[in-house]
Write a protein that holds these residues in place. Structure first.
Motif, short mmCIF file in Angstrom:
data_model
loop_
_atom_site.label_atom_id
_atom_site.label_comp_id
_atom_site.label_asym_id
_atom_site.label_seq_id
_atom_site.Cartn_x
_atom_site.Cartn_y
_atom_site.Cartn_z
N PRO A 1 0.81 -1.22 0.00
CA PRO A 1 0.00 0.00 0.00
C PRO A 1 0.84 1.27 0.00
O PRO A 1 1.93 1.31 0.60
CB PRO A 1 -0.81 -0.12 1.31
CG PRO A 1 -0.89 -1.58 1.56
CD PRO A 1 0.41 -2.15 1.07
N ASP A 2 0.35 2.28 -0.69
CA ASP A 2 1.01 3.59 -0.73
C ASP A 2 0.82 4.26 0.63
O ASP A 2 -0.30 4.57 1.02
CB ASP A 2 0.38 4.44 -1.84
CG ASP A 2 1.13 5.75 -2.09
OD1 ASP A 2 1.81 6.24 -1.16
OD2 ASP A 2 1.01 6.29 -3.20
N ILE A 3 1.91 4.50 1.36
CA ILE A 3 1.79 5.04 2.72
C ILE A 3 1.20 6.45 2.73
O ILE A 3 0.69 6.90 3.76
CB ILE A 3 3.13 5.02 3.46
CG1 ILE A 3 4.16 5.92 2.76
CG2 ILE A 3 3.67 3.60 3.57
CD1 ILE A 3 5.46 6.07 3.53
N ARG A 4 1.21 7.14 1.60
CA ARG A 4 0.64 8.48 1.56
C ARG A 4 -0.88 8.46 1.66
O ARG A 4 -1.49 9.48 2.00
CB ARG A 4 1.06 9.18 0.26
CG ARG A 4 2.56 9.41 0.12
CD ARG A 4 2.89 10.00 -1.23
NE ARG A 4 2.43 9.15 -2.32
CZ ARG A 4 2.37 9.52 -3.60
NH1 ARG A 4 2.74 10.74 -3.96
NH2 ARG A 4 1.95 8.68 -4.53
N LEU A 5 -1.50 7.33 1.38
CA LEU A 5 -2.96 7.21 1.52
C LEU A 5 -3.38 7.31 2.98
O LEU A 5 -4.52 7.67 3.27
CB LEU A 5 -3.46 5.91 0.92
CG LEU A 5 -3.35 5.78 -0.60
CD1 LEU A 5 -3.73 4.38 -1.04
CD2 LEU A 5 -4.25 6.81 -1.29
N PHE A 6 -2.50 6.93 3.87
CA PHE A 6 -2.66 7.08 5.31
C PHE A 6 -3.72 6.16 5.89
O PHE A 6 -3.43 5.20 6.57
CB PHE A 6 -2.96 8.55 5.67
CG PHE A 6 -2.89 8.83 7.15
CD1 PHE A 6 -1.66 8.83 7.80
CD2 PHE A 6 -4.03 9.10 7.88
CE1 PHE A 6 -1.58 9.07 9.17
CE2 PHE A 6 -3.96 9.35 9.24
CZ PHE A 6 -2.73 9.33 9.88
N ILE A 7 -5.02 6.41 5.60
CA ILE A 7 -6.06 5.61 6.26
C ILE A 7 -7.17 5.19 5.31
O ILE A 7 -7.44 3.99 5.17
CB ILE A 7 -6.62 6.37 7.49
CG1 ILE A 7 -7.69 5.52 8.21
CG2 ILE A 7 -7.17 7.75 7.11
CD1 ILE A 7 -8.08 6.09 9.55
N ASP A 8 -7.83 6.09 4.65
CA ASP A 8 -9.01 5.74 3.84
C ASP A 8 -8.62 5.38 2.41
O ASP A 8 -7.72 6.00 1.82
CB ASP A 8 -10.01 6.89 3.82
CG ASP A 8 -10.81 6.97 5.10
OD1 ASP A 8 -11.69 6.12 5.30
OD2 ASP A 8 -10.52 7.85 5.93
N GLY A 9 -9.32 4.39 1.85
CA GLY A 9 -9.08 3.98 0.48
C GLY A 9 -7.90 3.05 0.30
O GLY A 9 -7.63 2.61 -0.82
N VAL A 10 -7.21 2.71 1.40
CA VAL A 10 -6.08 1.78 1.31
C VAL A 10 -6.55 0.44 0.76
O VAL A 10 -5.91 -0.17 -0.10
CB VAL A 10 -5.42 1.60 2.69
CG1 VAL A 10 -4.30 0.56 2.61
CG2 VAL A 10 -4.90 2.93 3.22
N ASP A 11 -7.70 -0.02 1.25
CA ASP A 11 -8.23 -1.30 0.79
C ASP A 11 -8.68 -1.24 -0.66
O ASP A 11 -8.49 -2.19 -1.42
CB ASP A 11 -9.39 -1.75 1.70
CG ASP A 11 -10.43 -0.66 1.91
OD1 ASP A 11 -10.25 0.48 1.40
OD2 ASP A 11 -11.42 -0.91 2.62
N LEU A 12 -9.26 -0.12 -1.07
CA LEU A 12 -9.72 0.01 -2.46
C LEU A 12 -8.54 -0.08 -3.42
O LEU A 12 -8.59 -0.80 -4.43
CB LEU A 12 -10.44 1.35 -2.65
CG LEU A 12 -11.67 1.60 -1.77
CD1 LEU A 12 -12.23 2.99 -2.06
CD2 LEU A 12 -12.73 0.54 -2.00
N ASP A 13 -7.49 0.65 -3.11
CA ASP A 13 -6.31 0.68 -3.97
C ASP A 13 -5.60 -0.67 -4.00
O ASP A 13 -5.34 -1.23 -5.08
CB ASP A 13 -5.35 1.75 -3.45
CG ASP A 13 -4.01 1.72 -4.16
OD1 ASP A 13 -4.00 1.78 -5.39
OD2 ASP A 13 -2.98 1.65 -3.47
N TYR A 14 -5.32 -1.22 -2.84
CA TYR A 14 -4.54 -2.45 -2.76
C TYR A 14 -5.30 -3.64 -3.35
O TYR A 14 -4.75 -4.44 -4.11
CB TYR A 14 -4.16 -2.72 -1.31
CG TYR A 14 -3.03 -3.71 -1.13
CD1 TYR A 14 -1.98 -3.77 -2.03
CD2 TYR A 14 -3.02 -4.58 -0.05
CE1 TYR A 14 -0.93 -4.67 -1.85
CE2 TYR A 14 -1.98 -5.47 0.14
CZ TYR A 14 -0.94 -5.52 -0.77
OH TYR A 14 0.08 -6.41 -0.60
N GLY A 15 -6.58 -3.72 -3.02
CA GLY A 15 -7.39 -4.82 -3.54
C GLY A 15 -7.49 -4.81 -5.05
O GLY A 15 -7.32 -5.85 -5.71
#
Length: 320
Positions: free
Chosen positions: A177-191
């Motif tokens: 995961p891109d650490i700049r995403l921080f909290i929200d949307g991490v699952d959307l991006d990675y999945g």
């Protein structure tokens, strides 16, 4: 037996962390070690609720979920673990949750010859009883995945992070995961990146995870009761910034234009709902939505949230 590393993002809630740890240690399928990233300004005192080996990193600042998962995945690769089981601290897996996830993984790999990225439980908000839906990407936006049959495992683009069992071998071909995403949307991006990398993400209906999601408030609109979620200004900022950035990034061709329209429509809806459902800091939360959407449209993930971000301070600085 698979070698499994569990990971928890902790932040200022000892009771939630203890409950999550207890749920992990109470599994019918064994976990080998638990890694905790404690983002609290004052390190939490971890109770002896688990007989599992613990590795704890005290950040003493909020580094975010994406950073923690990246750290945990690196630890899992170095330790030659088979799976990384990811958790927010406000999640509690049922005692047979992991066993059901592993069983589904084996069935899909051995019988269907699928390449699996994530096996996810069914997260249920313990306060409202609502199932938190996984997401699919529909050309220019993510939306909840409609499921007709909750009796059989089903595929999706992006399960929620908490409770998800990640196959560590995916780290060889898909970036963390891109650490700049921080909290929200991490699952959307990675999945979705796992899915685009030819891995399948599967949700298991009978693997249950109790998970709190925002702060629910129920309103009656036109005779229909509807549940809305309250958030902090920080969460509004990252929801608007990250969803705008990710949906625009994944959209192709004409869908980029319709994506911008959708995000502006969503921003406008926040001008209506925030004054209705929020009880404090309404102006700051609206401003967080505005700034988040702007930076998302600009593709700027380096601009992180600050509690100083509010309308009055912005205009005062502009006058200097």
């Amino acid at each position: 037996m698979y070698k499994i590393l569990a990971y928890i993002t902790a932040y200022c809630d000892k009771n939630a962390l203890d409950a999550c740890l207890h749920g992990i240690s109470n599994q019918s399928y064994p976990v080998d070690r638990v890694f905790i990233l404690d983002n609290s300004p004052e390190p939490l005192i971890i109770s002896d609720v688990s007989c599992l080996p613990l590795t704890v990193k005290n950040a003493q600042e909020n580094l975010g979920i994406a950073f923690g998962i990246s750290e945990a995945l690196e630890l899992a690769v170095k330790g030659k673990y088979d799976f990384l089981w990811m958790f927010d601290q406000d999640s509690i897996p049922a005692p047979d949750c992991l066993e059901r996830l592993i069983l589904t993984f084996d069935e899909n790999v051995n019988k269907k010859c699928l390449s699996i990225g994530i096996i996810s439980p069914t997260p249920i908000d313990s306060r409202t009883g609502e199932i938190i839906q996984p997401a699919v990407f529909k050309g220019d936006h993510f939306e909840g995945f409609p499921v007709d049959n909750f009796n059989s495992p089903y595929q999706c683009d992006s399960p929620i992070t908490s409770g998800s069992l990640l196959a560590v071998y995916t780290a060889d071909s898909v970036a963390p995961p891109d650490i700049r995403l921080f909290i929200d949307g991490v699952d959307l991006d990675y999945g979705l990146r796992l899915k685009n990398g030819d891995y399948q993400n599967i949700v298991v209906p009978n693997a249950i995870l109790q998970h709190t999601f925002g702060t629910p408030v129920e309103l009656c609109l036109f005779g229909v009761n509807k549940i809305f979620q309250r958030y902090s200004a920080l969460r509004y900022y990252y929801i608007c910034r990250n969803h705008t950035y990710l949906e625009l990034s994944f959209s192709k061709g004409f869908y980029k234009f319709t994506c911008v329209l959708r995000r502006l429509q969503f921003l406008g809806s926040q001008f209506v709902w925030i004054p209705m459902i929020e009880t404090e800091n309404k102006l700051q939360k609206i401003w967080a939505c505005l700034r988040g959407t702007y930076y998302g449209l600009m593709g700027d993930l380096d601009q992180q949230f600050s509690s100083r971000y509010n309308v009055l301070s912005y205009f005062k600085q502009s006058e200097i």
